[in-house]
Design a protein around this motif. Structure first.
Motif, PDB file in Angstrom:
ATOM      1  N   GLY A 115       0.804  -1.208   0.000  1.00 11.01           N
ATOM      2  CA  GLY A 115       0.000   0.000   0.000  1.00 11.01           C
ATOM      3  C   GLY A 115       0.839   1.261   0.000  1.00 11.01           C
ATOM      4  N   VAL A 116       0.156   2.386  -0.079  1.00  9.07           N
ATOM      5  CA  VAL A 116       0.839   3.681  -0.095  1.00  9.07           C
ATOM      6  C   VAL A 116       1.480   3.964   1.262  1.00  9.07           C
ATOM      7  N   ALA A 117       0.794   3.580   2.335  1.00  8.17           N
ATOM      8  CA  ALA A 117       1.344   3.827   3.675  1.00  8.17           C
ATOM      9  C   ALA A 117       2.677   3.093   3.864  1.00  8.17           C
ATOM     10  N   GLY A 118       2.749   1.879   3.336  1.00  4.63           N
ATOM     11  CA  GLY A 118       3.993   1.128   3.440  1.00  4.63           C
ATOM     12  C   GLY A 118       5.117   1.795   2.679  1.00  4.63           C
ATOM     13  N   GLN A 119       4.808   2.353   1.523  1.00  6.58           N
ATOM     14  CA  GLN A 119       5.825   3.044   0.732  1.00  6.58           C
ATOM     15  C   GLN A 119       6.284   4.324   1.426  1.00  6.58           C
ATOM     16  N   VAL A 120       5.339   5.069   1.986  1.00  4.63           N
ATOM     17  CA  VAL A 120       5.701   6.290   2.713  1.00  4.63           C
ATOM     18  C   VAL A 120       6.544   5.933   3.937  1.00  4.63           C
ATOM     19  N   ARG A 121       6.149   4.897   4.637  1.00  4.80           N
ATOM     20  CA  ARG A 121       6.898   4.470   5.827  1.00  4.80           C
ATOM     21  C   ARG A 121       8.332   4.102   5.454  1.00  4.80           C
ATOM     22  N   SER A 122       8.489   3.406   4.337  1.00  4.14           N
ATOM     23  CA  SER A 122       9.821   3.023   3.893  1.00  4.14           C
ATOM     24  C   SER A 122      10.676   4.245   3.590  1.00  4.14           C
ATOM     25  N   ARG A 123      10.062   5.255   2.951  1.00  2.00           N
ATOM     26  CA  ARG A 123      10.818   6.465   2.634  1.00  2.00           C
ATOM     27  C   ARG A 123      11.259   7.183   3.902  1.00  2.00           C
ATOM     28  N   LEU A 124      10.401   7.246   4.896  1.00  2.00           N
ATOM     29  CA  LEU A 124      10.737   7.929   6.134  1.00  2.00           C
ATOM     30  C   LEU A 124      11.823   7.181   6.906  1.00  2.00           C
ATOM     31  N   GLN A 125      11.887   5.871   6.725  1.00  2.00           N
ATOM     32  CA  GLN A 125      12.916   5.077   7.389  1.00  2.00           C
ATOM     33  C   GLN A 125      14.207   5.024   6.589  1.00  2.00           C
ATOM     34  N   HIS A 126      14.177   5.565   5.377  1.00  2.00           N
ATOM     35  CA  HIS A 126      15.281   5.418   4.440  1.00  2.00           C
ATOM     36  C   HIS A 126      16.564   6.076   4.938  1.00  2.00           C
ATOM     37  N   GLU A 127      16.436   7.259   5.536  1.00  2.27           N
ATOM     38  CA  GLU A 127      17.608   7.972   6.025  1.00  2.27           C
ATOM     39  C   GLU A 127      17.438   8.292   7.506  1.00  2.27           C
ATOM     40  N   ARG A 128      18.554   8.314   8.208  1.00  3.18           N
ATOM     41  CA  ARG A 128      18.483   8.545   9.645  1.00  3.18           C
ATOM     42  C   ARG A 128      18.384  10.024  10.008  1.00  3.18           C
ATOM     43  N   LEU A 129      18.978  10.892   9.207  1.00  2.00           N
ATOM     44  CA  LEU A 129      19.038  12.312   9.564  1.00  2.00           C
ATOM     45  C   LEU A 129      18.238  13.192   8.630  1.00  2.00           C
ATOM     46  N   SER A 130      17.408  12.597   7.799  1.00  2.00           N
ATOM     47  CA  SER A 130      16.634  13.377   6.836  1.00  2.00           C
ATOM     48  C   SER A 130      15.161  13.002   6.951  1.00  2.00           C
ATOM     49  N   TRP A 131      14.319  14.020   7.102  1.00  2.00           N
ATOM     50  CA  TRP A 131      12.877  13.782   7.195  1.00  2.00           C
ATOM     51  C   TRP A 131      12.199  14.542   6.064  1.00  2.00           C
ATOM     52  N   PRO A 132      11.917  13.864   4.964  1.00  2.00           N
ATOM     53  CA  PRO A 132      11.336  14.536   3.801  1.00  2.00           C
ATOM     54  C   PRO A 132       9.924  15.030   4.090  1.00  2.00           C
ATOM     55  N   SER A 133       9.546  16.076   3.403  1.00  2.00           N
ATOM     56  CA  SER A 133       8.192  16.604   3.527  1.00  2.00           C
ATOM     57  C   SER A 133       7.226  15.728   2.744  1.00  2.00           C
ATOM     58  N   MET A 134       5.929  15.960   2.983  1.00  2.00           N
ATOM     59  CA  MET A 134       4.914  15.228   2.247  1.00  2.00           C
ATOM     60  C   MET A 134       5.021  15.519   0.756  1.00  2.00           C
ATOM     61  N   ALA A 135       5.326  16.763   0.414  1.00  2.00           N
ATOM     62  CA  ALA A 135       5.457  17.135  -0.999  1.00  2.00           C
ATOM     63  C   ALA A 135       6.622  16.393  -1.649  1.00  2.00           C
TER      64      ALA A 135
END
Length: 355
Positions: free
Chosen positions: A250-270
């Motif tokens: 699902g989309v939530a799983g993909q977003v979760r993966s992106r947020l976990q992708h880097e330790r010091l970077s928190w991308p915006s929703m955009a």
């Protein structure tokens, strides 16, 4: 110039098989580590590596890389040496699709949109545009590394490019490499060049991007196992497999993966929406359809990471910074809302259990 289609999923957005981790575990064990040391902090059990249906996320592979770097040292050549354990067969169905070709160009064109199914974290594209000052008989296989966390980027570039060289060589696929430009430093660049059979003067370190210089003539060379009908069959399997994995997480799983992708970077929703090739409104609607929101997924990821860091006895102020909080007090209030107790108490409990 060919590149992944706009609908292709980013490599971090799709769960993948354990091939990449198995390659790294093989390399780590060959250098004196245990399998459990390699997997520490990933949530994976050694038995998962024997399960052909097991799937992992990109950030779990990065944990393994950090374990290797921490134990073996972040030194030039480590990634290339581990990448040498790669074979085209270990890439799964995408590797067999490449073997069926039927030409080098066809193999690359077919594989590029499905890289999320492979162990690589580099974003490949084939550039055949003859720019001013370049040899018209040459083309470039570009390997972008900008999506990879900075602390593991050099290792991944070494591992994936050296791994590609080993896999193609084992499959008897010759792309006619005549040069290498890489973002790596001089020592790593020379080591990586050797993996491709290049001399030091055929390698340029500290380049803006990674790209292999290949002879255009080789792109039309027939592959020894090439067959167009078989390649189409494997391509259909790749498409179905990618669609199935994206649908299941699902989309939530993909977003979760992106947020976990880097330790010091928190991308915006955009930023996440752009990387998933949708607009913000569409991303918000799809997350709502799955009963969640971007803020809720972000909160969840931060919560779990906070617990992991506190269990490692990381100071509360440092945890707050890594989670993107400008003030420790704000993090403390948020954590207390999550757990009912302040983070300092959880950290003290971790210290007591170790003592």
């Amino acid at each position: 110039m060919t590149s992944p289609s706009d609908s292709a999923s980013p490599v971090w957005a799709v769960p993948r098989g354990t091939e990449g981790i198995r390659i790294m575990v093989d390399g780590g064990v060959a250098r004196g580590m245990t399998t459990r040391e390699c997997l520490a902090g990933t949530g994976l059990d050694p038995l998962d590596l024997d399960d052909e249906t097991a799937q992992i996320w990109a950030h779990q592979e990065f944990v393994v890389i950090r374990n290797l770097l921490g134990r073996l040292g972040d030194r030039p050549g480590l990634g290339a040496g581990i990448g040498a354990h790669s074979t085209l067969g270990r890439t799964g169905v995408i590797g067999f699709m490449m073997l069926a070709g039927p030409t080098v160009r066809a193999a690359l064109d077919r594989a590029i949109p499905y890289l999320a199914l492979s162990p690589t974290h580099l974003r490949f594209s084939l550039d055949e545009d003859a720019a001013a000052g370049t040899d018209p008989e040459e083309a470039f296989l570009v390997a972008a590394d900008d999506e990879i966390p900075a602390d593991v980027r050099a290792f991944v570039v070494e591992r994936d490019l050296a791994g590609l060289a080993a896999a193609l060589r084992g499959a008897q696929i010759d792309v006619g490499t005549t040069g290498l430009e890489t973002t790596l430093g001089p020592e790593s660049a020379v080591i990586l060049g050797e993996a491709w059979g290049l001399t030091a003067d055929e390698v340029r370190p500290h380049a803006e991007r990674n790209r292999l210089v290949i002879t255009r003539e080789r792109l039309d060379a027939r592959l020894p196992q090439g067959d167009e009908n078989t390649a189409k069959l494997f391509e259909r399997q790749c498409r179905d497999l990618l669609d199935d994995r994206v649908a299941r997480v699902g989309v939530a799983g993909q977003v979760r993966s992106r947020l976990q992708h880097e330790r010091l970077s928190w991308p915006s929703m955009a930023e996440v929406a752009g990387e998933l090739h949708v607009d913000v409104r569409t991303l918000r609607r799809r997350l709502a359809a799955e009963g969640t929101s971007f803020r809720r997924v972000l909160d969840e990821v931060r919560h779990h990471r906070a617990l992991d860091l506190l269990a490692l006895r990381v100071p509360v102020a440092e945890v707050a910074r890594e989670l993107g909080y400008s003030e420790t007090a704000t993090f403390t209030r948020t954590f207390t809302r999550w757990e009912g107790v302040p983070p300092s108490r959880v950290r003290r409990s971790a210290e007591t259990s170790v003592d």
